[in-house]
Enzyme design. Sequence first.
Site, PDB file in Angstrom:
ATOM      1  N   TYR A  50      44.233  52.880  40.465  1.00  0.00           N
ATOM      2  CA  TYR A  50      45.532  52.835  39.775  1.00  0.00           C
ATOM      3  C   TYR A  50      46.663  52.958  40.799  1.00  0.00           C
ATOM      4  CZ  TYR A  50      48.774  53.512  35.861  1.00  0.00           C
ATOM      5  OH  TYR A  50      49.785  53.372  34.938  1.00  0.00           O
TER       6      TYR A  50
ATOM      7  N   TYR B  68      52.189  45.210  35.813  1.00  0.00           N
ATOM      8  CA  TYR B  68      52.026  46.586  35.360  1.00  0.00           C
ATOM      9  C   TYR B  68      51.712  46.567  33.873  1.00  0.00           C
ATOM     10  CZ  TYR B  68      53.070  51.469  34.305  1.00  0.00           C
ATOM     11  OH  TYR B  68      52.989  52.772  33.880  1.00  0.00           O
TER      12      TYR B  68
END
Lengths: 390, 325
Positions: A293, A343
């Site tokens: 991440y 994103y």
Amino acid sequence: MERSLHNQAVIVGIGQTEFTKNSGRSELALAAECVKNAIDDAGLSPADIDGMSAFTLDNTDEIELARTLGIPQLTFWGRIPYGGGAAVGIVHQAAMAVATGAAKYVVGYRALNGRSGQRYSMGVSGDIVTSDLVHWGYYMPSGLLTPASWVAMFTQRYLYETGCTSEDLGRVAVATRKHAVNNPNAFYHGRELTLEDHQSSRMIADPLRLYDCCQETDGGCAFVVTTPERARDMQQPGAVIRGIAQGSTDDQEQMTSFYRDRIATLPEMDLVAKQVYAMSGLGPEDVEAAVIYDAFTSIVLFQLEAFGFCKPGEAKDFIKDGALEVGGRLPSNTHGGQLSEAYIHGINGVNEGVRLVRGTSVNQPEKNDCVLVTAGVGVPTSAMILGKLD
Amino acid sequence: MSKVEERKSEFEAKLKTYVGLPDGPVTVGRDPVNETMIRHWCEAMGDTNPVYVDAAAALAHGFEGLVAPPTMLQAWILPGYEMHDRSTMQSENKQLELHSLFDAEGYTGVVATNTEQEYTRYLRPGEEVHAETHIESISEQKTTGLGVGYFIVTRTLFTNQEGDDLGWMTFRVLKFRPSQPAAAADAEAAPAKPSRIKSPRGFDNAWWWEGIDEGRLLIQACNDCGALRHPPRPVCGACHSSEWGSIEASGRGTVHSYTVLYHPPIPGYDLPLPVALVDLEEGTRVVANLKGVPPDEIEIGMPVQCRVEDADETMKLPFFHPAAD
């Protein structure tokens, strides 16, 4: 024998929308498209779906989505809080649901107008009404309002303690961008980034520069989870969940765990890593590729340490010489990550993890039977290891 | 059709009956075209063209004598100051009647949006100006920045006493329902500079912020085991007692970490803005802004001293300064 989710659930379908800066559509429309694509990819029809798993932050109600797609019955739904920390958490929910029989086919989704709608970069404000508003109240008056500002606070301390530099952070951005250059779905498709570009990009929240920060994107991603027994008869090679876990630890705050003895570590991810390795029977030496991440460059380094790919404080040395690139020790964020692809709160990373196991990434490494996927940090978080279904 | 739609449709039908009507009898200018008014106009407008004021110059330019500036066309028929008093205007003026109709329906705002004029020829002293105005069109309902309303276009034809064509004018006004008169008034009254975002205050934290209001940096302390905790919580994490009090911090501390905010701009905050996480000497930490040190001289470990100061006109906050300061 202790129960576990080891090899109890399989990701059998993935779908996404296009990633843009202005979708011109509702978040419901984005959710419907990516979920339908995931169902199609799995070779199922909407009528087969009986469970849903989503972020608390997602604005699309399960029942609106069900009406939109003509999903007639739901027997399971669940939501996971804490922003990007939920990225693998919603897979965890889906896995538990199918493993217990609460549902047969669970779809997980995240769809947002993250650029044209509410932008996370613009921060929290006095207008939000949530149960943790009192918590944010200790930070808003002094200007700590944005994800970059919160992450900057523990990144600064990390640099101080480890000798890691802004250039080291830049190396994460550069390696990730190399992957995006080859990915037609990536915002930065075809556009390279040099370390000089990174170093000359403007400061956002010291020490984080523009290219240390992820994209803001309109788009959606979804996946379908079912049991190994069903997965074996389906059209896609299954990505089986070898180990999966969530974690929150002592003195946890949402993005501002500033009161622990040490703030430049991720104890919640340490807890997740310990569980994921124990459940899967695997260790860091077994992991062949990863989706880490990357809302910010620095948190990739933190996680390399949490998952034991290197010793604490040595991530800057680990990533030198292209460790994160295809052909390196740990090809990571082969889609271009959230720094350079899009994103979608980590769900584009879940889908890339599945592609890595299938062998269909645009930057496919040779070895792909043990793929780590992680979720957002600084919050209660989650991670999993995917592998090929026998 | 809903009641609202019905009413709107009735109203619009009424409006349509006005289209094409003359707004009243022909208007005749109160004074014929004359040299005095021409000279005043030219002085007021700063127009120095000699053909308007110097007969010899006008002759030299091929005119038969002085001429009036063409842009004065409408000026010849304006009623003067009495225009401000509607009661003095012609009672059967259809345009006024139309405006009253709009007013009654809540479209009380009026703004002139644009005018077009065309001049056929120069006017000469002694000519009388006659004007005849028709309501040319009324638009569909439009949503504008000012509010929902209708555009009304009138067309005026100008002639002299012999019926010679002198030119024409269209004039467009918007009759609208003012959208947010209250908000506009508030905006005028609002302070120019926005303030910082304040913390909400509830059972668990109001006392801490009230301490700041009084200039004191407080730390919550467990009444049973004495453990200090910040940010405040209703129960002690160490001994689970819900009895608590507080101590006042000395304000002495060291920088544990920090950031300097450069982007995005936030209304109420001046950037770049240093924010520090400070280790207080009592053992807890607190987040606050740093003052009195340039961003590139901030160091982790530097000793700092807290002072509670005005952050803006609306609130106090703790600020940390270099300890030697």
